[in-house]
Design a protein around this motif. Structure first.
Motif, mmCIF file in Angstrom:
data_model
loop_
_atom_site.group_PDB
_atom_site.id
_atom_site.type_symbol
_atom_site.label_atom_id
_atom_site.label_comp_id
_atom_site.label_asym_id
_atom_site.label_seq_id
_atom_site.Cartn_x
_atom_site.Cartn_y
_atom_site.Cartn_z
ATOM 1 N N VAL A 255 -11.449 13.254 2.894
ATOM 2 C CA VAL A 255 -11.052 12.800 1.570
ATOM 3 C C VAL A 255 -9.816 13.569 1.102
ATOM 4 O O VAL A 255 -9.791 14.799 1.162
ATOM 5 C CB VAL A 255 -12.203 13.030 0.550
ATOM 6 C CG1 VAL A 255 -11.806 12.601 -0.836
ATOM 7 C CG2 VAL A 255 -13.462 12.312 1.001
ATOM 8 N N ARG B 143 -7.901 9.295 -1.971
ATOM 9 C CA ARG B 143 -8.311 8.229 -1.047
ATOM 10 C C ARG B 143 -9.072 8.853 0.120
ATOM 11 O O ARG B 143 -8.971 10.048 0.366
ATOM 12 C CB ARG B 143 -7.104 7.454 -0.533
ATOM 13 C CG ARG B 143 -6.217 8.257 0.389
ATOM 14 C CD ARG B 143 -4.884 7.557 0.640
ATOM 15 N NE ARG B 143 -4.077 8.282 1.591
ATOM 16 C CZ ARG B 143 -3.468 9.444 1.383
ATOM 17 N NH1 ARG B 143 -3.598 10.043 0.217
ATOM 18 N NH2 ARG B 143 -2.743 10.016 2.315
ATOM 19 N N GLN C 193 -14.283 3.849 0.513
ATOM 20 C CA GLN C 193 -13.489 4.417 -0.578
ATOM 21 C C GLN C 193 -14.380 4.784 -1.765
ATOM 22 O O GLN C 193 -14.203 5.831 -2.388
ATOM 23 C CB GLN C 193 -12.382 3.441 -0.998
ATOM 24 C CG GLN C 193 -11.323 3.215 0.063
ATOM 25 C CD GLN C 193 -10.569 4.481 0.449
ATOM 26 O OE1 GLN C 193 -10.240 5.316 -0.395
ATOM 27 N NE2 GLN C 193 -10.299 4.632 1.743
ATOM 28 N N GLU C 194 -15.383 3.955 -2.051
ATOM 29 C CA GLU C 194 -16.316 4.257 -3.136
ATOM 30 C C GLU C 194 -17.138 5.503 -2.814
ATOM 31 O O GLU C 194 -17.413 6.319 -3.702
ATOM 32 C CB GLU C 194 -17.237 3.062 -3.403
ATOM 33 C CG GLU C 194 -18.296 3.304 -4.455
ATOM 34 C CD GLU C 194 -17.757 3.790 -5.800
ATOM 35 O OE1 GLU C 194 -18.445 4.602 -6.447
ATOM 36 O OE2 GLU C 194 -16.649 3.380 -6.186
ATOM 37 N N ALA D 25 -16.694 13.025 -7.351
ATOM 38 C CA ALA D 25 -17.392 13.082 -8.639
ATOM 39 C C ALA D 25 -18.617 13.994 -8.557
ATOM 40 O O ALA D 25 -18.877 14.783 -9.479
ATOM 41 C CB ALA D 25 -17.807 11.682 -9.076
ATOM 42 N N ARG E 99 -14.955 8.454 -3.530
ATOM 43 C CA ARG E 99 -14.890 8.654 -4.986
ATOM 44 C C ARG E 99 -16.190 9.320 -5.469
ATOM 45 O O ARG E 99 -16.167 10.251 -6.282
ATOM 46 C CB ARG E 99 -14.682 7.300 -5.672
ATOM 47 C CG ARG E 99 -14.475 7.387 -7.157
ATOM 48 C CD ARG E 99 -14.091 6.039 -7.764
ATOM 49 N NE ARG E 99 -12.641 5.851 -7.662
ATOM 50 C CZ ARG E 99 -12.021 5.076 -6.766
ATOM 51 N NH1 ARG E 99 -12.714 4.388 -5.901
ATOM 52 N NH2 ARG E 99 -10.716 4.968 -6.747
ATOM 53 N N GLU F 151 -9.439 15.409 -8.507
ATOM 54 C CA GLU F 151 -9.197 14.000 -8.787
ATOM 55 C C GLU F 151 -9.100 13.274 -7.444
ATOM 56 O O GLU F 151 -8.308 13.650 -6.578
ATOM 57 C CB GLU F 151 -7.890 13.851 -9.561
ATOM 58 C CG GLU F 151 -7.634 12.447 -10.033
ATOM 59 C CD GLU F 151 -6.400 12.382 -10.921
ATOM 60 O OE1 GLU F 151 -5.548 11.515 -10.652
ATOM 61 O OE2 GLU F 151 -6.296 13.195 -11.849
ATOM 62 N N PHE F 152 -9.925 12.240 -7.276
ATOM 63 C CA PHE F 152 -9.976 11.487 -6.022
ATOM 64 C C PHE F 152 -8.638 10.818 -5.740
ATOM 65 O O PHE F 152 -8.021 10.237 -6.620
ATOM 66 C CB PHE F 152 -11.086 10.435 -6.097
ATOM 67 C CG PHE F 152 -11.139 9.509 -4.913
ATOM 68 C CD1 PHE F 152 -11.624 9.941 -3.696
ATOM 69 C CD2 PHE F 152 -10.690 8.204 -5.021
ATOM 70 C CE1 PHE F 152 -11.675 9.088 -2.606
ATOM 71 C CE2 PHE F 152 -10.734 7.340 -3.949
ATOM 72 C CZ PHE F 152 -11.224 7.786 -2.727
ATOM 73 N N ALA G 208 -7.731 14.674 -2.082
ATOM 74 C CA ALA G 208 -7.940 14.854 -3.515
ATOM 75 C C ALA G 208 -6.970 15.923 -4.010
ATOM 76 O O ALA G 208 -6.498 16.763 -3.233
ATOM 77 C CB ALA G 208 -9.378 15.263 -3.799
#
Length: 143
Positions: A106, A88, A63-64, A71, A67, A85-86, A108
């Motif tokens: 992902v 999951r 998950q990181e 970004a 993200r 915008e993230f 978003a």
């Protein structure tokens, strides 16, 4: 007696070299490493093959990385498009390369209120260098 012992050592060494050469030629013909089953299939995994990440929703590292990929996409496209915008990571695969390569799916959404969309991201992680690199981030192909 010494000649007999020397001869036995030479025979043993020749046998070892013969077995090693046979094993090397079996790998050189392009067959994957592993144990061949009677059905002709190999059990086990190939080195470098992709593996599914289980329970992606609860995997904090995956998950990181999702993200991070959003970004990094936003950082690279400053002023050149919509910011995301993230949401999951919905699916992930891991591959051992010179580090770990993650293939992420992902979810978003656009920051300006657009609906949630799915993107494919590829991230390489080299833990010993403490580095993460986004290789690809693009809309997912429809299924």
């Amino acid at each position: 007696m010494a000649r007999r012992l020397l001869g036995a050592c030479c025979v043993l060494l020749a046998a070892i070299l013969l077995v090693a050469a046979a094993a090397a030629s079996a790998r050189a013909d392009g067959e994957p490493s592993g144990i061949r089953q009677p059905s002709g299939e190999y059990r086990g995994r190939k080195v470098g093959a992709r593996t599914e990440v289980r329970d992606v929703e609860r995997d904090g590292e995956v998950q990181e990385l999702g993200r991070f990929s959003v970004a990094e996409y936003n950082r690279r496209h400053v002023g050149g498009g919509e910011r995301l915008e993230f949401g999951r990571v919905v699916a992930a695969q891991r591959q051992v390369v010179s580090g770990l390569k993650y293939y992420l799916r992902v979810a978003a959404a656009a920051e300006n209120g657009g609906g949630e969309r799915v993107f494919d991201a590829v991230v390489v992680v080299k833990p010993w260098l403490e580095s993460r690199t986004l290789l690809r981030f693009a809309p997912a192909a429809p299924k």
